[in-house]
Design a protein around this motif. Structure first.
Motif, PDB file in Angstrom:
ATOM      1  N   ALA A 164     -26.482 134.882 -83.191  1.00  0.00           N
ATOM      2  CA  ALA A 164     -27.068 136.012 -83.130  1.00  0.00           C
ATOM      3  C   ALA A 164     -25.964 137.142 -82.800  1.00  0.00           C
ATOM      4  O   ALA A 164     -26.224 138.521 -83.082  1.00  0.00           O
ATOM      5  N   GLY A 165     -24.792 136.770 -82.258  1.00  0.00           N
ATOM      6  CA  GLY A 165     -23.933 137.724 -82.227  1.00  0.00           C
ATOM      7  C   GLY A 165     -22.990 137.900 -80.852  1.00  0.00           C
ATOM      8  O   GLY A 165     -22.608 138.960 -80.255  1.00  0.00           O
ATOM      9  N   ALA A 166     -23.577 137.009 -80.026  1.00  0.00           N
ATOM     10  CA  ALA A 166     -22.891 137.098 -78.567  1.00  0.00           C
ATOM     11  C   ALA A 166     -21.430 136.866 -78.481  1.00  0.00           C
ATOM     12  O   ALA A 166     -20.819 136.008 -79.175  1.00  0.00           O
ATOM     13  N   ASN A 167     -20.528 137.918 -77.758  1.00  0.00           N
ATOM     14  CA  ASN A 167     -19.086 137.850 -77.996  1.00  0.00           C
ATOM     15  C   ASN A 167     -18.795 136.663 -76.620  1.00  0.00           C
ATOM     16  O   ASN A 167     -17.712 135.849 -76.785  1.00  0.00           O
ATOM     17  N   SER A 168     -19.452 136.599 -75.584  1.00  0.00           N
ATOM     18  CA  SER A 168     -18.943 135.605 -74.542  1.00  0.00           C
ATOM     19  C   SER A 168     -20.219 135.390 -73.543  1.00  0.00           C
ATOM     20  O   SER A 168     -21.385 135.973 -73.508  1.00  0.00           O
ATOM     21  N   ALA A 169     -19.863 134.480 -72.520  1.00  0.00           N
ATOM     22  CA  ALA A 169     -21.053 134.217 -71.911  1.00  0.00           C
ATOM     23  C   ALA A 169     -20.577 134.086 -70.360  1.00  0.00           C
ATOM     24  O   ALA A 169     -19.543 133.781 -69.959  1.00  0.00           O
ATOM     25  N   ILE A 170     -21.778 134.206 -69.374  1.00  0.00           N
ATOM     26  CA  ILE A 170     -21.314 133.955 -68.078  1.00  0.00           C
ATOM     27  C   ILE A 170     -22.488 132.967 -67.507  1.00  0.00           C
ATOM     28  O   ILE A 170     -23.534 133.143 -67.989  1.00  0.00           O
ATOM     29  N   THR A 171     -21.709 132.066 -66.688  1.00  0.00           N
ATOM     30  CA  THR A 171     -22.784 131.001 -66.455  1.00  0.00           C
ATOM     31  C   THR A 171     -23.804 131.500 -65.224  1.00  0.00           C
ATOM     32  O   THR A 171     -23.378 132.279 -64.394  1.00  0.00           O
ATOM     33  N   GLN A 172     -24.791 130.772 -65.004  1.00  0.00           N
ATOM     34  CA  GLN A 172     -25.681 130.592 -63.713  1.00  0.00           C
ATOM     35  C   GLN A 172     -24.504 129.876 -62.779  1.00  0.00           C
ATOM     36  O   GLN A 172     -23.729 129.174 -63.371  1.00  0.00           O
ATOM     37  N   TYR A 173     -24.663 130.232 -61.520  1.00  0.00           N
ATOM     38  CA  TYR A 173     -23.851 129.363 -60.661  1.00  0.00           C
ATOM     39  C   TYR A 173     -24.197 128.012 -60.331  1.00  0.00           C
ATOM     40  O   TYR A 173     -25.166 127.534 -60.693  1.00  0.00           O
ATOM     41  N   PHE A 174     -23.048 127.441 -60.063  1.00  0.00           N
ATOM     42  CA  PHE A 174     -23.057 125.880 -59.769  1.00  0.00           C
ATOM     43  C   PHE A 174     -22.067 125.592 -58.863  1.00  0.00           C
ATOM     44  O   PHE A 174     -21.127 126.323 -58.640  1.00  0.00           O
ATOM     45  N   PHE A 175     -22.367 124.397 -58.251  1.00  0.00           N
ATOM     46  CA  PHE A 175     -21.377 123.870 -57.428  1.00  0.00           C
ATOM     47  C   PHE A 175     -20.823 122.615 -57.940  1.00  0.00           C
ATOM     48  O   PHE A 175     -19.868 122.147 -56.888  1.00  0.00           O
ATOM     49  N   ASN A 176     -21.051 122.127 -58.902  1.00  0.00           N
ATOM     50  CA  ASN A 176     -20.427 120.890 -59.449  1.00  0.00           C
ATOM     51  C   ASN A 176     -19.709 121.228 -60.719  1.00  0.00           C
ATOM     52  O   ASN A 176     -20.363 121.457 -61.869  1.00  0.00           O
ATOM     53  N   PRO A 177     -18.244 121.117 -60.583  1.00  0.00           N
ATOM     54  CA  PRO A 177     -17.658 121.613 -61.663  1.00  0.00           C
ATOM     55  C   PRO A 177     -17.778 120.894 -62.983  1.00  0.00           C
ATOM     56  O   PRO A 177     -17.586 121.299 -64.173  1.00  0.00           O
ATOM     57  N   ASP A 178     -18.119 119.383 -62.885  1.00  0.00           N
ATOM     58  CA  ASP A 178     -18.385 118.546 -63.854  1.00  0.00           C
ATOM     59  C   ASP A 178     -19.528 119.064 -64.715  1.00  0.00           C
ATOM     60  O   ASP A 178     -19.536 118.686 -66.035  1.00  0.00           O
ATOM     61  N   ALA A 179     -20.509 119.671 -64.174  1.00  0.00           N
ATOM     62  CA  ALA A 179     -21.323 120.272 -64.925  1.00  0.00           C
ATOM     63  C   ALA A 179     -20.983 120.953 -65.865  1.00  0.00           C
ATOM     64  O   ALA A 179     -21.547 121.416 -67.101  1.00  0.00           O
ATOM     65  N   TYR A 180     -20.148 122.157 -65.425  1.00  0.00           N
ATOM     66  CA  TYR A 180     -19.457 123.172 -66.400  1.00  0.00           C
ATOM     67  C   TYR A 180     -18.579 122.438 -67.467  1.00  0.00           C
ATOM     68  O   TYR A 180     -18.756 122.589 -68.733  1.00  0.00           O
ATOM     69  N   PHE A 181     -17.872 121.427 -67.066  1.00  0.00           N
ATOM     70  CA  PHE A 181     -16.915 120.935 -68.111  1.00  0.00           C
ATOM     71  C   PHE A 181     -17.612 120.176 -69.207  1.00  0.00           C
ATOM     72  O   PHE A 181     -17.442 120.257 -70.306  1.00  0.00           O
ATOM     73  N   ARG A 182     -18.759 119.682 -68.708  1.00  0.00           N
ATOM     74  CA  ARG A 182     -19.521 118.815 -69.835  1.00  0.00           C
ATOM     75  C   ARG A 182     -20.212 119.709 -70.673  1.00  0.00           C
ATOM     76  O   ARG A 182     -20.255 119.448 -71.889  1.00  0.00           O
ATOM     77  N   PHE A 183     -20.629 120.919 -69.892  1.00  0.00           N
ATOM     78  CA  PHE A 183     -21.326 121.967 -70.799  1.00  0.00           C
ATOM     79  C   PHE A 183     -20.375 122.536 -71.826  1.00  0.00           C
ATOM     80  O   PHE A 183     -20.655 122.682 -73.080  1.00  0.00           O
TER      81      PHE A 183
END
Ligand code: FAD
Length: 281
Positions: A164-183
């Motif tokens: 729809a046109g988003a340029n970038s994103a900010i994530t919800q906070y997390f404490f497990n970096p693997d969740a981010y890497f997989r995402f």
């Protein structure tokens, strides 16, 4: 993580609109201290159902007038196209170039969903009304949104916001970096390669963090939870441990190529500043 490595890291801090004159004065000092770190922008949250619409607006304009880039959060649930249009025009008049576009949550007791159902509709509306004027940030959930039908649907819904046109994103906070890497890997597999900046929550108060994490679907890993619980009311130990854990997390994220960090500052200098210094930024 390849898609993220092409972006040079950018740093930002999030505030909420202060409720009192005293809070507003304090925020000016916080802003000046964090501003010395030369963040890309400060963002300002928007209360559920527009409850802080004026406060968000005033805070954003104040930050912008102090010479920093400010980005209002804007949630669409319960709102009308006309209301959003007026707000966008006011932001344009005040030189605002970045918006964090969200669905938001219905405040309890409010029934009418309004003219928007999901954030992708808000992103599309902002683009249709204002073209390329705004840099649009959207929310991303490495541990998945609590209302998502399933992980796959949530990823597809995230992609809708990008389409729809988003340029970038900010994530919800997390404490497990693997969740981010997989995402990020999942996003790459769907050809979604916009910068997805990790949202960072400094740990200062366990009770508050536990309550909030339950609500928003962010997991506090057992080993972190158990240690925080063992500190009881000893706030200094909570802070020291939290600072250590979150600094480590940020370090791992940046090392792996995360395109920056967005700090949920809670209108305080010290917790974010301590992490910043540990990272040697
Ligand atoms: P959406 O992206 O619309 O997603 C919401 C849910 O609907 C998800 O489960 C998604 O899978 C599903 N969905 C999305 N699109 C569709 C579709 N087309 N069809 C079917 N299902 C769909 N809240 C505030 O009140 N004020 C703030 O200032 C604020 N700032 C935030 C900043 C960040 C960086 C983040 C991560 C969250 C923020 N929130 C804020 C919280 C946010 O409003 C809530 O998490 C809200 O429940 C979802 O908003 P969203 O924009 O992510 O919604």
């Amino acid at each position: 993580m390849e898609s993220q490595k092409q972006y040079s890291p950018q740093f930002s801090f999030e505030f909420f609109p202060p409720k009192t004159a005293e809070g507003a004065e304090k925020l000016k000092k916080v802003r000046a201290e964090l501003g010395a770190l030369k963040p890309k922008y400060f963002s300002v949250t928007f209360g559920a159902g527009g409850s802080t619409q004026q406060g968000t607006f005033d805070t954003v304009v104040d930050i912008q007038q102090a010479g920093f880039d400010a980005a209002p959060h804007l949630s669409c649930i319960g709102s009308t196209k006309q209301n959003i249009r007026e707000l966008l025009n006011k932001y344009i008049e005040h030189g605002i170039r970045r918006i964090v576009a969200l669905r938001g949550d219905m405040p309890s007791g409010m029934q009418e969903a309004g003219e928007f159902r999901y954030a992708n509709e808000l992103v599309a509306f902002i683009r249709a009304e204002t073209g390329d004027h705004f840099h649009i940030e959207v929310a991303a959930y490495p541990e998945f949104h609590p209302q998502a039908a399933n992980a796959r649907e949530d990823l597809l819904n995230f992609k809708r916001k990008v389409q729809a046109g988003a340029n970038s994103a900010i994530t919800q906070y997390f404490f497990n970096p693997d969740a981010y890497f997989r995402f990020i890997d999942d996003c790459e597999a769907m050809d979604v390669t916009i910068p997805i900046v990790p949202g960072i929550m400094p740990i200062t108060n366990y009770t508050q963090l536990a309550r909030f994490s339950d609500m928003c679907g962010a997991e506090i890993p057992r080993w972190i939870r158990k240690r925080l619980e063992s500190f009881g009311d000893d706030r200094n130990s909570i802070r020291a441990f939290g600072e250590d854990v979150v600094s480590d997390l940020c370090h791992q994220l940046l090392e792996a190529g995360a395109p920056g960090l967005h700090f949920y500052s809670m209108n305080q200098v010290e917790p974010s500043m301590a992490i910043w210094k540990n990272l040697g930024l």
